[in-house]
Design a protein around this motif. Structure first.
Motif, PDB file in Angstrom:
ATOM      1  N   GLU A 455       0.865  -1.297   0.005  1.00 47.08           N
ATOM      2  CA  GLU A 455       0.144   0.085   0.053  1.00 47.08           C
ATOM      3  C   GLU A 455       0.727   1.196   0.130  1.00 47.08           C
ATOM      4  O   GLU A 455       1.793   1.306   0.720  1.00 47.08           O
ATOM      5  N   THR A 496      -1.174  -6.051  -9.753  1.00 44.16           N
ATOM      6  CA  THR A 496      -1.630  -4.814  -9.129  1.00 44.16           C
ATOM      7  C   THR A 496      -1.137  -4.383  -7.932  1.00 44.16           C
ATOM      8  O   THR A 496      -1.035  -5.245  -7.044  1.00 44.16           O
ATOM      9  N   PRO A 498      -3.209  -2.726  -5.349  1.00 42.42           N
ATOM     10  CA  PRO A 498      -4.346  -2.011  -4.776  1.00 42.42           C
ATOM     11  C   PRO A 498      -4.088  -0.675  -3.758  1.00 42.42           C
ATOM     12  O   PRO A 498      -3.062  -0.571  -3.433  1.00 42.42           O
ATOM     13  N   ASP A 503      -9.339  -4.255  -0.686  1.00 41.89           N
ATOM     14  CA  ASP A 503      -9.859  -3.964  -2.058  1.00 41.89           C
ATOM     15  C   ASP A 503      -9.647  -5.115  -3.073  1.00 41.89           C
ATOM     16  O   ASP A 503     -10.181  -5.542  -3.908  1.00 41.89           O
ATOM     17  N   ASN A 504      -8.591  -6.101  -2.377  1.00 44.86           N
ATOM     18  CA  ASN A 504      -8.382  -7.180  -3.218  1.00 44.86           C
ATOM     19  C   ASN A 504      -9.466  -8.189  -3.159  1.00 44.86           C
ATOM     20  O   ASN A 504     -10.064  -8.294  -2.213  1.00 44.86           O
ATOM     21  N   TYR A 527      -6.184  -7.765 -11.338  1.00 43.39           N
ATOM     22  CA  TYR A 527      -6.774  -6.684 -12.516  1.00 43.39           C
ATOM     23  C   TYR A 527      -8.151  -7.129 -13.206  1.00 43.39           C
ATOM     24  O   TYR A 527      -8.977  -6.475 -13.498  1.00 43.39           O
ATOM     25  N   TYR A 530     -10.536  -5.585 -10.697  1.00 44.79           N
ATOM     26  CA  TYR A 530     -10.419  -4.391 -10.577  1.00 44.79           C
ATOM     27  C   TYR A 530     -10.998  -3.477 -11.961  1.00 44.79           C
ATOM     28  O   TYR A 530     -11.615  -2.729 -11.875  1.00 44.79           O
ATOM     29  N   LYS A 535     -12.787  -0.807 -10.040  1.00 47.55           N
ATOM     30  CA  LYS A 535     -12.322  -0.210  -8.716  1.00 47.55           C
ATOM     31  C   LYS A 535     -10.963   0.472  -8.873  1.00 47.55           C
ATOM     32  O   LYS A 535     -10.004  -0.031  -9.383  1.00 47.55           O
ATOM     33  N   VAL A 537      -7.091   1.355  -8.323  1.00 40.56           N
ATOM     34  CA  VAL A 537      -6.032   1.061  -7.643  1.00 40.56           C
ATOM     35  C   VAL A 537      -5.152   2.102  -7.625  1.00 40.56           C
ATOM     36  O   VAL A 537      -5.188   3.074  -8.145  1.00 40.56           O
ATOM     37  N   ARG A 538      -3.772   1.927  -6.991  1.00 44.79           N
ATOM     38  CA  ARG A 538      -2.765   2.778  -6.768  1.00 44.79           C
ATOM     39  C   ARG A 538      -2.029   2.446  -8.213  1.00 44.79           C
ATOM     40  O   ARG A 538      -1.846   3.560  -8.885  1.00 44.79           O
TER      41      ARG A 538
END
Ligand code: BGC
Length: 805
Positions: A455, A496, A498, A503-504, A527, A530, A535, A537-538
Motif C-alpha cells: 500500500e 496490481t 491496490p 480492495d483485493n 486486474y 479491478y 475499482k 487502484v494505486r
C-alpha cells in the motif's frame, strides 16, 4: 517405454527404490546397471546446493552461487528472453556444481498480495506467468539440466500449506491456476514438474489422476518426472498410480517397502511402477550424459554478476517521476538515506535462499556514478521502532542536498516461505522518515525494495518512485544506472498494487485458517476484478513509466494477429511493453472485461517506429466449458485492445469470431465480477457440488492429515502442552521480527509429515503410533511406535543381507 531393456533387469525393490530419494537431495543409483544418482537443487533465484546437512527451508549453508533477481522482479521485465538468459546462466551454474535438476521456476498465481512466497512467483496473470516460466525452462534446459516448474497447482497461501484444500471450480482452475502451467509445459517442455503440498477439491495434487494424468500428461503431452514437494507425499502408492514419479526427500526405504508390498498384494499394477521408473531413468541418464559431455564447467562469477545486474535493470519499474526528477544530471548533489542503501534486501527467505558470490550495496557502488554524495544516513531501524536520533540526522542531511535518494523497503520478516504477510504496509518508521525528509527537501526519489505489492498512501511525499523488487546480488548498481540515466527504466508491474488490502477480491476469503481455502472470487483475480468492477487502484497491472513517450497507431486486426505501429515520440531511447487484451462484451459465459492474451517488449530509438505484430493464439478466445468438460469458444464480436497497461488502452478493434455451442450462464457475481462477498449459494452453484466442511471436527480424534498446529484439542494433555510450547515459540519469533521457519513449518505440517520428513528416522507406522498417543492412547501408541521401529530395523537388516548377496 524408452528404457524397457533396463527395466527388465531391475528387481522390484530396485524399481521402487528409484521412485523415492536416497536422502534430502539425491536419487538412488543402481551401480550394477550404471544408473547414476541425480542431484536436485533449489531454485530459481539461484542455486542452493547444500553439501552439508540438507534442509528444505534454506536454513543450512549452501555453495556460493549467483543470486538473481527473484521471479517477481524478472516478471516485471515482461521479457521471456531475459528469463531465458537467466535460466541459461542458472543451467550453467547447475553444470558447474554437478546438479541435474533445478527446482524452479515457481509460477503460482498471486491470488492475494499477501502470500509469503509471492516474491518467488511471477504474476497474478497466468499468461504472463506461463510465458516467463517457459523462458526460464528453455534457458535452464539449454544446458542439458532439467528444470522443475513448481508448485503444481492452486498453491497460493502458506498458512497450513501442507494440509489445505483449495476449493476451486473447474473453469477457474483451468483458466487461471492451470493455464500458467499449461503454457510453461507446452512451450518450455520441462523435464520435470513439482506437485504442490495442497489438495485441490479434496484430492492431494500429488495423487490426483485428473491433474497428473488427464491434464498434465494426456492433454499437455508432459512425459517427464513429477516430483513431490518436500514432504508433500501423502500416500506414495496412490501418487505412483496417479502419475507421480519421485517422492522427496527419501524416507530410508520406508516408502519403497510400502510400494513393493502394494505391488505384491496386487493393490497396484507393476506396469504402472515401470512407467514411472522409465521416467526417472530417462531423467537421470539424460542429465548425467549432459553433465559428462559438458566436462568441468567453471562458474564465471563476474559475467553472471553482470547478467544478474542487467536482469535487475530491465526489471525495475519507474512508478512515479513528477517533473522528470529522474534521471539525475551528472554531478547532482545527493543525500543517500535509508538503511536499505547499506544493507540491501535482495532476496526472500526460505528454500529459494541463495548464498551469493558477491553482494552490492548502494553505499559501496555509489562512487562509480557521476553523483556528488553529500552523505549517508540510515534514517530508521530495520525493525519498525521509532528512533528520533536517526530520523533527525537524516533530516539534517536532506537539507544539504539537491536530491534525496531514499532507500525504503519491506523488511525481511515480510517475505518468507512458510509465512504469509498480514498486511501490505511498509513500516511506519520508514514512512515517517519519508514525510519528514520531504518536508525539508521535496526532491525525494524513493528506491523501493520488496518482492510484492505494498500500500502506498505515502506516494504524495515523494517526487519519484523506482521499484526494484528483490533485485538480486547486483541490484544496487542496476538501480543507480537508471537513476543516473545510464540505463532506461523499462519494467512494468506484473501485479496490481491496490489502494488498500481490503480492495483485493480475495480479501474476504484469504488466507483460510481452515481445512479448506475457498476460491470464491473465481476468475476475478487481480486486474481481472479491478477492471471489471471499475475499482480504482494505486498502480494498475502492466503499469510503468519510461524516460521517453510512445505513440500507438494503425491497428489492423485479422483472424490470426493484431498489428499496429509503435513510435518513440520522445528524446531518449526506451522500451514500451505493448499489451494485448481481449474481452467479449455481453458474454454469456461471464468473463472479466479484459484479459491479457499477448504482449511485446519493443526497444525504440528516439523518433523510431516499428510495426508490431502480436499473434492471436489458441488462448485468445477460449473459455473452459465445465458442462462439456473442454475448451470452447463463445461466438461473438470480441474486443481486441492494445494498452500501455491494463487500463490505459491506446487502440481498440473488434473481431467477429464463430464459436461452438451456447455457454451455460453462471451465477450473477460471476457475470458482473462483483465477487467480494459471494454467498454460499452462488459459490455452490459455481462449484456444481456441495461445499466440503470448512472446519475440522474438534470432537473427533486427530487424523494423519490434520496439522500439528491443531493439537490444541488433542485428547492427550501432553500433546496439548507441546502445542502450547510450540505456539509460544511461534508467537515469540513472530514478534521478534525474524520468523522461525522451522517452527512455522512444524506448525503447519500434518502428522504424516513426521513420517515423510525425517529421512526415515520415523516411519509412517511410527508416525501413526505418535498420533495414537496424541489422541490420548499413550500405551497403545508407544507400542505401535516400538513395533514400527522394530519392523523398520528388521526390514533394513534383511535388505542389507540381500544386498550382500
Ligand atoms: C518448497 C519447494 C522447494 C523444496 C526443496 C519446499 O519446502 O516448497 O519450493 O523446492 O522445499 O527445498
Amino acid at each position: 517405454m524408452k528404457h524397457a531393456d533396463l527395466i527388465r533387469q531391475l528387481t522390484l525393490e530396485e524399481k521402487c527404490g528409484l521412485l523415492s530419494g536416497r536422502d534430502v537431495w539425491t536419487t538412488r543409483p543402481v551401480p550394477r546397471l550404471e544408473v547414476p544418482s541425480a542431484f536436485l537443487s533449489d531454485g530459481p533465484t539461484g542455486l542452493r546446493k547444500q553439501m552439508g546437512e540438507g534442509d528444505h527451508l534454506g536454513l543450512n549453508a549452501s555453495e556460493p552461487a549467483t543470486c538473481w533477481p527473484t521471479a517477481a522482479a524478472v516478471a516485471n521485465s515482461w521479457d521471456p528472453a531475459l528469463g531465458e538468459a537467466v535460466g541459461a546462466a542458472l543451467g550453467e551454474e547447475a553444470l558447474a556444481q554437478k546438479v541435474n535438476m533445478v527446482l524452479g521456476p515457481g509460477l503460482n498465481i498471486k491470488r492475494s498480495p499477501l502470500c509469503g512466497r509471492n516474491f518467488e512467483y511471477f504474476s497474478e496473470d497466468p499468461y504472463l506467468a506461463g510465458k516467463m516460466a517457459a523462458g526460464y525452462i528453455r534457458g535452464i534446459q539449454s544446458k542439458g539440466v532439467s528444470a522443475c516448474p513448481k508448485h503444481f497447482a492452486a498453491n497460493s497461501q502458506e498458512l497450513r500449506r501442507m494440509a489445505n484444500d483449495s476449493v476451486v471450480d473447474e473453469r477457474t482452475l483451468r483458466e487461471i491456476y492451470l493455464t500458467n502451467f499449461e503454457i510453461a509445459v507446452r512451450e518450455g517442455r520441462p523435464g520435470a514438474i513439482m506437485s504442490s503440498y495442497n489438495q485441490i477439491n479434496e484430492v492431494y495434487t500429488n495423487e490426483d489422476p485428473h491433474l497428473l494424468r488427464d491434464i498434465l500428461r494426456d492433454e499437455w503431452g508432459f512425459d517427464g518426472v513429477v516430483v513431490t514437494d518436500w514432504g508433500g507425499s501423502n500416500d506414495h502408492v496412490e501418487g505412483v498410480r496417479a502419475g507421480s514419479t519421485l517422492e522427496m526427500p527419501g524416507t530410508a526405504g520406508d516408502s519403497d517397502r510400502q510400494l513393493a508390498a502394494a505391488v505384491r498384494a496386487g493393490v497396484i499394477d507393476e506396469a504402472l511402477v515401470d512407467e514411472r521408473v522409465d521416467e526417472i531413468l530417462e531423467f537421470a541418464l539424460r542429465t548425467d550424459a549432459a553433465r559428462k559431455a559438458a566436462g568441468e564447467v567453471k562458474l564465471d562469477v563476474e559475467a553472471h554478476h553482470a547478467l544478474s545486474g542487467k536482469a535487475a535493470e530491465q526489471s525495475a519499474v519507474l512508478l512515479k517521476n513528477d517533473g522528470n526528477l529522474l534521471p539525475l544530471a551528472a554531478g547532482a548533489r545527493v543525500a543517500v538515506i535509508g538503511d536499505f542503501a547499506d544493507t540491501p534486501r535482495y532476496q526472500g527467505a526460505g528454500s529459494s535462499n541463495v548464498n551469493p558470490t558477491k553482494l552490492e550495496s548502494a553505499r559501496q557502488v555509489l562512487n562509480q556514478f557521476p553523483l556528488e554524495v553529500v552523505g549517508y544516513a540510515a534514517g530508521f531501524e530495520r525493525a519498525d521502532k521509532p528512533n528520533e536520533e536517526l530520523l533527525r540526522a537524516a533530516v539534517e542531511l536532506a537539507k544539504k542536498a539537491d536530491v534525496v535518494l531514499l532507500y525504503l523497503g519491506l523488511p525481511e520478516i515480510s517475505e518468507s516461505e512458510g509465512v504469509d504477510r498480514t498486511h501490505m504496509r511498509i513500516p511506519a518508521n520508514q514512512v515517517r522518515v519519508l514525510e519528514e525528509v520531504a518536508a525539508v527537501n521535496p526532491r525525494v526519489a524513493v528506491l523501493l525494495a520488496g518482492g510484492s505489492a505494498v500500500e502506498a498512501p505515502w506516494l504524495i511525499h515523494c517526487q519519484a518512485l523506482l521499484y526494484g523488487g528483490l533485485g538480486g546480488q547486483a541490484g544496487a548498481s542496476a538501480l543507480l544506472r537508471i537513476v543516473t540515466g545510464q540505463a532506461e527504466p523499462s519494467g512494468r508491474l506484473s501485479e496490481t498494487w491496490p489502494l488498500a488490502l481490503e480492495d483485493n477480491p480475495s480479501a474476504a476469503y484469504w488466507p483460510s485458517p481452515c481445512r479448506t481455502s475457498e476460491y470464491r472470487e473465481g476468475l476475478y483475480v487481480g486486474y481481472r476484478y479491478y477492471e471489471t468492477v471499475e475499482k480504482p487502484v494505486r498502480f494498475v497491472f502492466g503499469y510503468g513509466l519510461s524516460y521517453t513517450e510512445f505513440a500507438y497507431s494503425d491497428l489492423k486486426v485479422s483472424a490470426g494477429a493484431v498489428t499496429f505501429t509503435l513510435t518513440n515520440t520522445g528524446k531518449r531511447r526506451g522500451a514500451e511493453v505493448a499489451q494485448l487484451y481481449v474481452g467479449l462484451p455481453g458474454s454469456q459465459a461471464g468473463r472479466p472485461v479484459r484479459e491479457l492474451k499477448g504482449f511485446a517488449k519493443v526497444w525504440l530509438e528516439p523518433g523510431e517506429s516499428k510495426t508490431v505484430t502480436i499473434p492471436l493464439d489458441d488462448k485468445a478466445f477460449r473459455y473452459f466449458d465445465t458442462t462439456a468438460g473442454g475448451w470452447r469458444v463463445e461466438s461473438g464480436e470480441y474486443r481486441l485492445e492494445i494498452g500501455a497497461n491494463c487500463h490505459d488502452i491506446r487502440l481498440a478493434g473488434t473481431l467477429a469470431v464463430e464459436g461452438s455451442g451456447t455457454p451455460a450462464i453462471p451465477p450473477e457475481p460471476y457475470r458482473t465480477g462483483r465477487v467480494a462477498q459471494v454467498s454460499d449459494a452462488d459459490f455452490t452453484a459455481l462449484l456444481g457440488r456441495e461445499l466440503p466442511p470448512a472446519r475440522w471436527d474438534e470432537s473427533a480424534p486427530l487424523q494423519m492429515n490434520d496439522a500439528i498446529g491443531q493439537m490444541y484439542y488433542a485428547k492427550s494433555a501432553l500433546a496439548r502442552f507441546a502445542w502450547r510450547v510450540l505456539t509460544k515459540k511461534k508467537q515469540k519469533s513472530e514478534e521478534s521480527g525474524v520468523p522461525d521457519l522451522n517452527i512455522q513449518f512444524i506448525y503447519n505440517m500434518p502428522f504424516r509429515g513426521i513420517g515423510k520428513m525425517m529421512n526415515g528416522m520415523v516411519t509412517m507406522e511410527m508416525a501413526e503410533g505418535i498420533l495414537v498417543m496424541v489422541n490420548g492412547h499413550f500405551c497403545k501408541g508407544v507400542g505401535q511406535v516400538w513395533r514400527g521401529w522394530r519392523n523398520a530395523a528388521k526390514a533394513a537388516k534383511a535388505e542389507k543381507k540381500a544386498a550382500q548377496g
